[in-house]
Write an enzyme that holds these catalytic residues in place. Structure first.
Site, PDB file in Angstrom:
ATOM      1  N   SER A  92     -32.979 -20.451   4.082  1.00 58.58           N
ATOM      2  CA  SER A  92     -32.261 -20.416   2.674  1.00 58.58           C
ATOM      3  C   SER A  92     -32.722 -19.461   1.841  1.00 58.58           C
ATOM      4  O   SER A  92     -33.909 -18.792   2.129  1.00 58.58           O
ATOM      5  CB  SER A  92     -32.528 -21.891   2.060  1.00 58.58           C
ATOM      6  N   GLY A 114     -20.983 -29.730   7.394  1.00 57.37           N
ATOM      7  CA  GLY A 114     -21.398 -28.569   6.731  1.00 57.37           C
ATOM      8  C   GLY A 114     -21.397 -27.099   7.401  1.00 57.37           C
ATOM      9  O   GLY A 114     -20.370 -26.667   7.971  1.00 57.37           O
ATOM     10  N   GLY A 166     -23.261 -26.012  10.015  1.00 59.01           N
ATOM     11  CA  GLY A 166     -23.015 -26.069  11.570  1.00 59.01           C
ATOM     12  C   GLY A 166     -21.403 -26.273  11.728  1.00 59.01           C
ATOM     13  O   GLY A 166     -20.839 -25.466  12.807  1.00 59.01           O
ATOM     14  N   TYR A 191     -39.533 -28.395   0.507  1.00 55.36           N
ATOM     15  CA  TYR A 191     -38.121 -27.637   1.262  1.00 55.36           C
ATOM     16  C   TYR A 191     -38.191 -26.123   1.088  1.00 55.36           C
ATOM     17  O   TYR A 191     -38.161 -25.387   2.231  1.00 55.36           O
ATOM     18  CB  TYR A 191     -36.914 -27.847   0.522  1.00 55.36           C
ATOM     19  N   THR A 203     -26.801 -26.156  16.674  1.00 55.28           N
ATOM     20  CA  THR A 203     -27.279 -27.550  16.167  1.00 55.28           C
ATOM     21  C   THR A 203     -27.049 -27.891  15.101  1.00 55.28           C
ATOM     22  O   THR A 203     -26.283 -27.191  14.221  1.00 55.28           O
ATOM     23  CB  THR A 203     -29.024 -27.164  16.326  1.00 55.28           C
TER      24      THR A 203
END
Length: 252
Positions: A132, A12, A14, A146, A7
């Site tokens: 992350s 980037g 993906g 985030y 997905t």
């Protein structure tokens, strides 16, 4: 031929996963919002590529994607779609933040659960939830939402990994926790990285090695591994102040 589902494949990390997994001979199923970018990606690869255009901020499209993939035998799922929002919580746009949570957490959760069920039935498979290094920290002033969204990804992956192990499942799950990576993430989040980012190529190469070794938490680059280790040794109030200082630098 093994099949990988990716997905957020339009750019980037993906996009880089698509290239590196294609080089390993995987057949690919790629999703994203921008059909033209997915077509460009398909043209660059020498393996079969199926394109599914989907907006994962919409719950209905997440469930539709799961339904569409019911008959697929997926060996590897890169649960990658996501983005960030930066700024003071008092000033950031709430609609953008809610959209971020829908993609980073709700879509991630729906697809994780759906593909995991399929893999469990088939008896094998691997899932990488892209989180992350922010998800390994107690919080991130000036990117509060985030950091919280990625902590959800890490927490969920860790818990499910234990459940699968206790069940004797052959399915393996991992969370990718990179620091700064030089992608379009910066532009969409309206930030300038305070630290030099690694390349998507390095990030993905280290991620694939981690997946192959069944590592639960994968942190690319020695610098970020050391930073994450260091963060556990710093008292919480000091760590939050240091994080806030670094995040403020990103706002330019």
């Amino acid at each position: 031929m093994k099949t990988a589902l990716i997905t957020g494949a339009t750019s980037g990390i993906g996009n880089e996963f698509a290239h590196q997994l294609a080089a390993k001979g995987y057949r690919l199923i790629v999703t994203g919002r921008r059909a033209e970018r997915l077509e460009q990606l398909k043209a660059q690869l020498d393996v079969p590529v199926e394109i599914i255009v989907a907006d994962l901020s919409k719950k209905k499209e997440c469930f539709a994607l799961i339904k569409k993939l019911e008959e697929e035998d997926i060996d590897l799922f890169i649960n990658n779609a996501g983005f960030g929002v930066a700024g003071s919580f008092l000033e950031t746009d709430v609609d953008k933040e809610i959209s971020m949570i829908k993609v980073n957490d709700i879509a991630m959760h729906i697809l994780f659960k759906g593909i995991l069920h399929n893999m469990q039935e088939s008896g094998s498979g691997k899932i990488l939830n892209v989180a992350s290094s922010a998800g390994l920290l107690p919080g991130g002033p000036y990117m509060a939402g985030y950091y919280a969204s990625k902590a959800y990804v890490v927490s969920l992956t860790r818990a499910v990994a234990v459940e699968l192990k206790q069940k004797g499942s052959q399915v393996r799950v991992s969370a990718l926790c990179p620091g700064p990576v030089d992608t379009e993430f910066n532009d969409r989040a309206d930030v300038v990285f305070a630290l030099k980012g690694i390349s998507p190529k390095q990030c993905v190469a280290e991620a694939i090695k981690g997946i192959e070794r069944n590592k639960l938490i994968i942190v690319p680059s020695l610098r970020m591994k050391l930073a994450c280790t260091f963060s556990h040794l710093v008292p919480y109030p000091i760590l939050m102040k240091l994080t806030a200082r670094q995040q403020k630098k990103k706002l330019g």
